[in-house]
Design a protein around this motif. Sequence first.
Motif, PDB file in Angstrom:
ATOM      1  N   PRO A 137       1.243  -1.506  -0.150  1.00 11.75           N
ATOM      2  CA  PRO A 137       0.112   0.026  -0.429  1.00 11.75           C
ATOM      3  C   PRO A 137       1.132   0.935  -0.053  1.00 11.75           C
ATOM      4  O   PRO A 137       0.909   1.980   1.280  1.00 11.75           O
ATOM      5  CB  PRO A 137      -0.574  -0.047   1.390  1.00 11.75           C
ATOM      6  N   VAL A 138       1.282   1.310  -1.130  1.00  9.84           N
ATOM      7  CA  VAL A 138       2.683   2.942  -0.973  1.00  9.84           C
ATOM      8  C   VAL A 138       1.395   2.936  -2.342  1.00  9.84           C
ATOM      9  O   VAL A 138       0.892   3.090  -3.525  1.00  9.84           O
ATOM     10  CB  VAL A 138       4.066   2.311  -1.016  1.00  9.84           C
ATOM     11  N   GLU A 139       2.095   4.877  -1.988  1.00 16.47           N
ATOM     12  CA  GLU A 139       1.513   5.449  -2.751  1.00 16.47           C
ATOM     13  C   GLU A 139       2.336   6.235  -4.031  1.00 16.47           C
ATOM     14  O   GLU A 139       3.268   6.548  -3.494  1.00 16.47           O
ATOM     15  CB  GLU A 139       0.872   7.537  -2.191  1.00 16.47           C
ATOM     16  N   ILE A 140       1.554   5.658  -5.229  1.00 10.67           N
ATOM     17  CA  ILE A 140       2.263   6.355  -6.430  1.00 10.67           C
ATOM     18  C   ILE A 140       1.594   7.908  -7.103  1.00 10.67           C
ATOM     19  O   ILE A 140       0.277   7.996  -7.059  1.00 10.67           O
ATOM     20  CB  ILE A 140       2.244   5.584  -7.508  1.00 10.67           C
ATOM     21  N   GLU A 141       2.649   8.944  -6.571  1.00  8.14           N
ATOM     22  CA  GLU A 141       2.489  10.164  -7.117  1.00  8.14           C
ATOM     23  C   GLU A 141       2.663   9.961  -8.242  1.00  8.14           C
ATOM     24  O   GLU A 141       3.699   9.508  -9.850  1.00  8.14           O
ATOM     25  CB  GLU A 141       3.290  10.929  -6.301  1.00  8.14           C
ATOM     26  N   LYS A 142       2.514  11.540  -9.039  1.00  7.98           N
ATOM     27  CA  LYS A 142       1.966  12.066 -10.401  1.00  7.98           C
ATOM     28  C   LYS A 142       3.311  13.464  -9.981  1.00  7.98           C
ATOM     29  O   LYS A 142       3.083  14.708  -9.659  1.00  7.98           O
ATOM     30  CB  LYS A 142       1.201  11.997 -11.211  1.00  7.98           C
ATOM     31  N   VAL A 143       3.832  13.762 -11.601  1.00 12.14           N
ATOM     32  CA  VAL A 143       5.156  14.713 -11.934  1.00 12.14           C
ATOM     33  C   VAL A 143       4.891  15.432 -12.578  1.00 12.14           C
ATOM     34  O   VAL A 143       5.243  14.742 -13.667  1.00 12.14           O
ATOM     35  CB  VAL A 143       6.283  15.236 -10.981  1.00 12.14           C
ATOM     36  N   ASP A 144       4.389  16.884 -13.148  1.00  9.24           N
ATOM     37  CA  ASP A 144       5.047  16.781 -14.175  1.00  9.24           C
ATOM     38  C   ASP A 144       6.493  17.436 -14.153  1.00  9.24           C
ATOM     39  O   ASP A 144       7.462  18.060 -13.921  1.00  9.24           O
ATOM     40  CB  ASP A 144       3.906  18.541 -14.672  1.00  9.24           C
ATOM     41  N   LEU A 145       7.014  16.783 -15.260  1.00  6.32           N
ATOM     42  CA  LEU A 145       8.729  16.870 -16.266  1.00  6.32           C
ATOM     43  C   LEU A 145       8.741  17.651 -16.841  1.00  6.32           C
ATOM     44  O   LEU A 145      10.361  17.855 -17.483  1.00  6.32           O
ATOM     45  CB  LEU A 145       8.779  15.367 -15.839  1.00  6.32           C
ATOM     46  N   GLY A 146       7.466  18.279 -17.592  1.00  9.91           N
ATOM     47  CA  GLY A 146       7.743  19.297 -18.677  1.00  9.91           C
ATOM     48  C   GLY A 146       7.853  18.722 -20.226  1.00  9.91           C
ATOM     49  O   GLY A 146       8.291  19.671 -20.829  1.00  9.91           O
ATOM     50  N   ALA A 147       7.693  17.535 -20.135  1.00 12.36           N
ATOM     51  CA  ALA A 147       7.418  16.826 -21.777  1.00 12.36           C
ATOM     52  C   ALA A 147       7.034  16.276 -22.200  1.00 12.36           C
ATOM     53  O   ALA A 147       6.085  15.691 -21.156  1.00 12.36           O
ATOM     54  CB  ALA A 147       8.992  16.623 -21.850  1.00 12.36           C
ATOM     55  N   PRO A 148       6.557  16.642 -23.548  1.00 19.72           N
ATOM     56  CA  PRO A 148       5.052  15.529 -24.160  1.00 19.72           C
ATOM     57  C   PRO A 148       5.200  14.204 -23.252  1.00 19.72           C
ATOM     58  O   PRO A 148       7.013  13.311 -23.556  1.00 19.72           O
ATOM     59  CB  PRO A 148       5.001  15.810 -25.479  1.00 19.72           C
ATOM     60  N   GLY A 149       4.487  13.146 -23.138  1.00 19.28           N
ATOM     61  CA  GLY A 149       4.293  12.459 -22.806  1.00 19.28           C
ATOM     62  C   GLY A 149       5.308  12.103 -20.799  1.00 19.28           C
ATOM     63  O   GLY A 149       4.825  11.017 -20.304  1.00 19.28           O
ATOM     64  N   LEU A 150       5.525  13.393 -20.806  1.00 13.99           N
ATOM     65  CA  LEU A 150       6.203  13.152 -19.298  1.00 13.99           C
ATOM     66  C   LEU A 150       5.415  14.212 -18.085  1.00 13.99           C
ATOM     67  O   LEU A 150       5.605  14.495 -17.981  1.00 13.99           O
ATOM     68  CB  LEU A 150       7.524  13.164 -18.917  1.00 13.99           C
ATOM     69  N   LEU A 151       3.590  14.242 -18.678  1.00 19.07           N
ATOM     70  CA  LEU A 151       3.680  15.691 -17.707  1.00 19.07           C
ATOM     71  C   LEU A 151       2.847  14.557 -16.889  1.00 19.07           C
ATOM     72  O   LEU A 151       2.222  15.808 -15.870  1.00 19.07           O
ATOM     73  CB  LEU A 151       2.078  16.692 -18.498  1.00 19.07           C
ATOM     74  N   GLU A 152       2.464  13.688 -16.792  1.00 19.49           N
ATOM     75  CA  GLU A 152       2.136  12.982 -15.487  1.00 19.49           C
ATOM     76  C   GLU A 152       3.078  12.142 -14.818  1.00 19.49           C
ATOM     77  O   GLU A 152       2.610  10.405 -15.140  1.00 19.49           O
ATOM     78  CB  GLU A 152       0.583  12.211 -15.133  1.00 19.49           C
ATOM     79  N   PHE A 153       4.092  12.000 -15.013  1.00 21.52           N
ATOM     80  CA  PHE A 153       5.272  11.032 -14.305  1.00 21.52           C
ATOM     81  C   PHE A 153       5.534  10.271 -13.092  1.00 21.52           C
ATOM     82  O   PHE A 153       4.857  10.878 -11.860  1.00 21.52           O
ATOM     83  CB  PHE A 153       6.788  11.849 -14.883  1.00 21.52           C
ATOM     84  N   PRO A 154       4.636   9.112 -13.386  1.00 19.59           N
ATOM     85  CA  PRO A 154       4.628   8.383 -12.182  1.00 19.59           C
ATOM     86  C   PRO A 154       6.325   8.215 -11.212  1.00 19.59           C
ATOM     87  O   PRO A 154       6.748   7.535 -12.059  1.00 19.59           O
ATOM     88  CB  PRO A 154       3.524   6.484 -12.032  1.00 19.59           C
ATOM     89  N   PHE A 155       5.739   8.322  -9.582  1.00 17.83           N
ATOM     90  CA  PHE A 155       7.035   8.217  -9.393  1.00 17.83           C
ATOM     91  C   PHE A 155       6.372   7.414  -7.670  1.00 17.83           C
ATOM     92  O   PHE A 155       5.091   7.766  -7.207  1.00 17.83           O
ATOM     93  CB  PHE A 155       8.349   9.047  -8.813  1.00 17.83           C
ATOM     94  N   VAL A 156       7.013   6.645  -6.756  1.00 14.79           N
ATOM     95  CA  VAL A 156       6.787   6.349  -5.255  1.00 14.79           C
ATOM     96  C   VAL A 156       7.809   6.921  -4.491  1.00 14.79           C
ATOM     97  O   VAL A 156       9.175   6.855  -4.829  1.00 14.79           O
ATOM     98  CB  VAL A 156       6.946   5.123  -5.197  1.00 14.79           C
ATOM     99  N   ARG A 157       7.085   7.812  -2.840  1.00 14.86           N
ATOM    100  CA  ARG A 157       8.977   8.668  -2.837  1.00 14.86           C
ATOM    101  C   ARG A 157       9.123   7.640  -1.736  1.00 14.86           C
ATOM    102  O   ARG A 157       8.008   6.663  -0.912  1.00 14.86           O
ATOM    103  CB  ARG A 157       8.235   9.543  -1.789  1.00 14.86           C
ATOM    104  N   PHE A 158      10.660   7.408  -1.313  1.00 10.92           N
ATOM    105  CA  PHE A 158      10.653   6.331  -0.186  1.00 10.92           C
ATOM    106  C   PHE A 158      10.124   6.698   1.064  1.00 10.92           C
ATOM    107  O   PHE A 158       9.526   5.760   2.027  1.00 10.92           O
ATOM    108  CB  PHE A 158      12.325   6.682  -0.103  1.00 10.92           C
ATOM    109  N   SER A 159       9.136   7.659   1.748  1.00  9.33           N
ATOM    110  CA  SER A 159       8.757   7.684   2.672  1.00  9.33           C
ATOM    111  C   SER A 159       7.546   7.118   3.084  1.00  9.33           C
ATOM    112  O   SER A 159       7.488   6.895   3.943  1.00  9.33           O
ATOM    113  CB  SER A 159       8.654   9.605   2.975  1.00  9.33           C
ATOM    114  N   SER A 160       7.126   6.068   1.377  1.00  7.07           N
ATOM    115  CA  SER A 160       6.035   6.205   1.680  1.00  7.07           C
ATOM    116  C   SER A 160       6.026   4.298   1.800  1.00  7.07           C
ATOM    117  O   SER A 160       5.132   3.807   2.000  1.00  7.07           O
ATOM    118  CB  SER A 160       5.319   6.091   0.024  1.00  7.07           C
TER     119      SER A 160
END
Length: 525
Positions: A4-27
Motif C-alpha cells: 500500500p504505497v502511494e504512486i504520485e505524479k509529477v510534471d516533468l515538462g515534456a510530452p508523455g511526461l506530464l504525469e510521470f509516476p514515482f513512489v517516494r521513499f517516505s511512502s
Amino acid sequence: MTAPVEIEKVDLGAPGLLEFPFVRFSSWLRYLMDTNRFSQICGVKSLPDMMETLREFWVRFEKIHPTHQIFQRFRDGSVIPSLCLPVYSHTDEGRTYQKQGILVVSTHGALGRHLKQSGMGMNFTGRSLSTQFLFATMLRSAYSENEEIFNKLMGVYASDMHDLVEHGVWNSSRTCRLWCLHIGTKGDLPALVKCGLLQRSFRNVPKAPNSVSFCGGICHLCLAGRERPVHYPFEDLKASASCLATKFVEKPWPVPGLPLLLHNLPLEVGKEEAFFKPDLWHNWHAGVGKLWIGGCLAILSESCIPGSSVENKLGWLTHDWRTWCKNHRLAPFVTKIDRATLSYTTSKSWPEGHWSKGQATTHLMMYLQDLCARKVENQTDDPLLHSIVHGTKCMNLFLAELYVQGYWIPSPLARKIAALGFQFCETYERCASLCHERHQNRFPLHPKCHMLLHHAHQLMDDARCGDWAVNPLAESNQMQEDYIGRPSRISRRVAKRTIHLRALQRTILATYQALQKSDDDTRGL
C-alpha cells in the motif's frame, strides 16, 4: 495483494511526461514501519534493536565525518540519532525493449544483516527486491536529449530526502517516527557523472599522446589527471601519489551551487563531492580485474604454459581451468579461455577479460593464484612473473578480508587491508612499467585503476580517524546490479505506451511478494 504505497505524479515538462509516476521513499518507509520489517532497512528484528544499532552507528560515523551537518541537528534535538536511518540512493540503467536503456532509481538502507559475525552488516543478505525500494523508472529516449528532465526527476527525489531528514515520517498509527539521512549516492562512473554534473571524470582522459587542449582532471575526488598548472598524473598508483594530496581542494561541478541531488541535504562541510561514491564492484570486478587477468594469462601463456602455438597454450589453459572448476565444485561462467575471451587477437593487442559476470572475475583470480603456485613460484627469476604472483595474492586477500567483514571494520584490521590494496596498485603500476620496457602491450592504466587507489586510501583515512572504518564494499553496487535487472525485466512485459506506470506498479507488486517471502528468512537476525 500489493504494497500500500502511494504512486504520485509529477510534471516533468515534456510530452508523455506530464504525469510521470514515482513512489517516494517516505511512502515505502511508512509501509515497512507499519509491518515491523526493520530487518529490511537496518538488518535487525525490532525497533529497540534498531535504536541501539543506529545510536552506535552515528557515534562511529561522527569519528570519520566530524564536520557533517547532521550532528548539529542531533545536538539541537531536531533529529533523534537512534531513530535516524542512513540510506543510499542508486542510479543506473537496465535494458528494456530491443536493448534500449531504462533508468532505474532506487533507495536502500545502508545497513543489513551480518551473517558471519555479530554487529552491523552490509546490505547484502536477502532478495534484492526486498531490500531495495524503487523510486521511478524512465526510458532513456525520454531524457537523453533533454538534461532538464533528468534533473527535475533528481530534484523530486532530493525533496523527498529533505523532508525525511527535516520532518521524518510517522507510521500510520502515529506511534513511531523515523528520520532518514541520505548519506551517499551509488552508481557506475557514467551515472555519477550525470547525477553530480561532474566536470572532472573519466571522459576527460586524453585519447592521444599529444592534444591541443590540456586534461582538466579525470577524478571527482581529487585533481588526478590535471595537466596545468601542476601535473598530477593519474597513472601514479603509489600510496604516495601526488594527486591524493589534492582531495577535496576543488569542486568537480560548476560553482557556485550544488547538484540538485544535494539540495537542502545535511552534508559534510568541505567534502561534498564524497557524497558520490566510487564503486569497488565496477572498478575491480568489471574493470581492473579483467585487465589484470587478461594481462596475466597472456604473459603466462607466453612464458610458462606448454604448447607450440598460442592456440595450443590457450587450449591447455582452458582444460586446466575446467579441471580446476570441477575440483572446486564451481560452475564456470567462462567456459573457454581463448583469444576472444582475453581480447588477445594478436601479440600487439591489449588483453582484457571479455565477460560480463563479476563472479567470473572472482573465480578466475582464484584460479590464477593456483596456476601461479604451480607454474611460477620457485621456478623463475623474472621480476614480471614475481610481480604477477604478488599482485594476485594481495588482491585476493584484500577482497577476501573485506567480504568477511560487516559495514564497519576495526581500524587495526582496516589498516592491514588498505596496505594490501596499496600493494596491489603499486604492483599493477610496476607490471605496466616492466611491460612497457619490454615493448609489450599489457596492463593499460585506465581511470578505474586510479579509483581503485582511492578505495585503499579512503579505508586508510577512515582507520586513522577512529576505531572503525567503513567497508568499501558497503558502498559498492553489487546488490544493486542484481536489483536493476528486476524492474528492467518487468518493463519488457508491459505495453511501451504505459511503460513508466506499469513497470512501477508491477515492481511494487514484486516487492510485496519478495517481502512476504523475506518474513520467513531469519538469517543474520
